[in-house]
Scaffold this active site. Structure first.
Site, mmCIF file in Angstrom:
data_model
loop_
_atom_site.group_PDB
_atom_site.id
_atom_site.type_symbol
_atom_site.label_atom_id
_atom_site.label_comp_id
_atom_site.label_asym_id
_atom_site.label_seq_id
_atom_site.Cartn_x
_atom_site.Cartn_y
_atom_site.Cartn_z
ATOM 1 N N SER A 121 -71.591 -80.876 35.210
ATOM 2 C CA SER A 121 -71.661 -81.261 36.622
ATOM 3 C C SER A 121 -70.387 -81.986 37.049
ATOM 4 O O SER A 121 -69.770 -82.705 36.262
ATOM 5 C CB SER A 121 -72.861 -82.189 36.833
ATOM 6 N N TYR A 144 -69.198 -79.458 43.783
ATOM 7 C CA TYR A 144 -69.657 -79.495 45.171
ATOM 8 C C TYR A 144 -68.402 -79.545 46.036
ATOM 9 O O TYR A 144 -67.397 -80.170 45.626
ATOM 10 C CB TYR A 144 -70.452 -80.777 45.457
ATOM 11 N N THR A 170 -71.695 -75.076 43.892
ATOM 12 C CA THR A 170 -73.088 -75.234 44.353
ATOM 13 C C THR A 170 -73.095 -75.242 45.874
ATOM 14 O O THR A 170 -72.405 -76.046 46.499
ATOM 15 C CB THR A 170 -73.688 -76.538 43.786
ATOM 16 N N LYS A 247 -73.842 -71.084 43.067
ATOM 17 C CA LYS A 247 -75.168 -71.547 42.635
ATOM 18 C C LYS A 247 -75.973 -72.006 43.845
ATOM 19 O O LYS A 247 -75.467 -72.798 44.658
ATOM 20 C CB LYS A 247 -75.010 -72.722 41.653
ATOM 21 N N HIS A 271 -82.270 -75.574 43.240
ATOM 22 C CA HIS A 271 -81.846 -76.899 42.802
ATOM 23 C C HIS A 271 -83.009 -77.633 42.117
ATOM 24 O O HIS A 271 -83.161 -78.840 42.212
ATOM 25 C CB HIS A 271 -81.350 -77.699 44.014
#
Ligand SMILES: Cc1cc2nc3c(=O)[nH]c(=O)nc-3n(C[C@H](O)[C@H](O)[C@H](O)COP(=O)(O)O)c2cc1C
Length: 389
Positions: A121, A144, A170, A247, A271
């Site tokens: 992440s 992100y 994402t 994603k 998510h």
């Protein structure tokens, strides 16, 4: 590959040897701080999508085939050209140090030992380089879109330099949805757990408690890009030589657009029920996405996968591989690297068993003929007997 899992986790107390993912969950719940537990387990609003993610798995039964001569099954495959020992990877999950002091380094060791993909992440609590040094399997980096585009440029470059194999953007979080447990707990990320790959000045809000609010939600409102559109993908692709997957795709329309805009693959995901409350369960969305992808790139799916038979069902519904999120943190909480390896090994063994019992010797042999829709458990009316009794 290093054998990490032949002994129970070092800090496992007697009688605490989880033999399934639900048992890992149960044990982890007793080990983690209740506010951290809520952050991990919770979802948005009513949590309807968290619960619903598992429902489609009950909607499909597996059709065993007999006398096939299959007595072992090969669970190995490739992901974007990299070999993996099982079609199960670890989903991007923020702050692994919430569950274990070694954080993502422990997770990377476990993924490597089990031959599994790890997606790191953007909010990892160990550096990308430390994680890469511990890894022996493929690593992808999840991003992100942040308000300052320079952040992604820097991270994409670091990921390339450290040997990461792909980026995952994402796209289901133009904002972080309200998670009531976190709001009730005034949740904030504890000061000793940090998103160390980002400038600390960008992260202050995540560590600042505010009554009745989640610091994670407030942080995203402050630091995420205010507008998400297809240009985000174009801009990221222009900055990197790595393939970029999207994603958070749940529809065939967005799947086609993703590949038209150069995505290398998609992750079908809601998510883990943490974004749109009421969003379609990933496994319900999966078949249409897989049809729309039409072989243009890998289709991965996450959300509610808790057993090897679930993995088999997801593959039969069109996925090339699955990701698991929360189970990795349960493993970490229960035994660090050894615990995560145990979670992955359970999934591989359960998958292998399900493949043997359905007569499939390898993953190319897995197809939709494995599945039959579950019949109603009770007849809707009492059958009429047509013979005297
Ligand atoms: C505690 C937690 C943190 C997460 N952090 C991220 C993240 O940083 N980036 C992301 O794309 N998804 C994140 N997710 C979502 C996961 O990648 C994944 O979609 C979800 O957990 C899959 O569902 P499962 O937990 O039921 O396996 C997070 C999920 C959890 C539970």
């Amino acid at each position: 590959m290093t054998a990490l899992v032949d002994t129970p986790p070092a800090d496992t107390r007697p009688g605490e040897r989880p033999l399934s993912l639900p048992e890992h969950e149960e044990l982890a719940a007793t080990r983690l701080d209740p506010r951290v537990w809520d952050f991990i387990a919770g979802g948005s609003r009513t949590e309807s999508t968290v619960t619903a993610n598992q429902a489609p798995l009950d909607h499909w039964w597996l059709r065993p085939r007999v006398l096939t001569g299959v007595s072992t099954a090969d669970t190995s495959t490739t992901l974007l050209g990299d070999p993996v020992r099982l079609p199960v990877g670890i989903a991007p999950v923020a702050y692994h140090r919430l569950a274990h002091p070694d954080g993502e380094v422990a997770t990377a060791r476990a993924a490597g030992a089990e031959g599994a993909l790890l997606t790191v992440s953007i909010f990892a609590s160990r550096t990308l380089e430390e994680i890469a040094a511990a890894a022996t399997g493929p690593l992808w980096l999840q991003l992100y879109a942040m308000r300052d585009p320079a952040v992604l440029r820097d991270l994409a470059q670091r990921a390339e330099d450290a040997g990461y194999r792909a980026l995952v953007l994402t796209v289901d979080a133009p904002r972080i949805a309200r998670r009531l447990r976190d709001a009730r707990n005034d949740f904030r990320i504890p000061p000793d757990v940090r998103a160390v790959n980002l400038d600390p000045a960008l992260m202050t809000t995540s560590h600042t408690a505010v009554a009745g609010a989640s610091a994670v939600e407030r942080h995203a409102a402050q630091q995420f890009a205010p507008r998400l559109d297809w240009d985000q993908l174009a801009r990221l692709r222009a900055r990197t030589r790595l393939p970029v997957l999207l994603k958070g795709v749940l529809t065939e329309e967005d799947t086609r657009l993703a590949f038209d805009h150069g995505a290398a693959g998609v992750v079908v995901s809601n998510h883990g029920g943490r974004q749109l409350d009421g969003a379609v369960p990933s496994l319900v969305a999966l078949p249409a996405v897989a049809r729309a992808a039409a072989g243009r790139g890998p289709v991965l799916v996450d959300g509610g996968i808790r057993h090897g038979a679930d993995v088999l069902k997801a593959l039969a519904l069109g996925a090339d591989a699955v990701l698991v999120g929360r189970p990795a943190l349960w493993g970490l909480a229960n035994g660090g690297s050894t615990g995560v390896a145990q979670v992955l090994r359970l999934l591989r063994e359960e998958l292998e068993e399900a493949m043997v019992l359905t007569g499939r010797a390898d993953l190319p042999a897995v197809d939709a003929s494995l599945l039959t829709p579950a019949a109603p458990t009770r007849p809707t009316s009492t059958p009429q007997r047509s013979w005297p009794c």
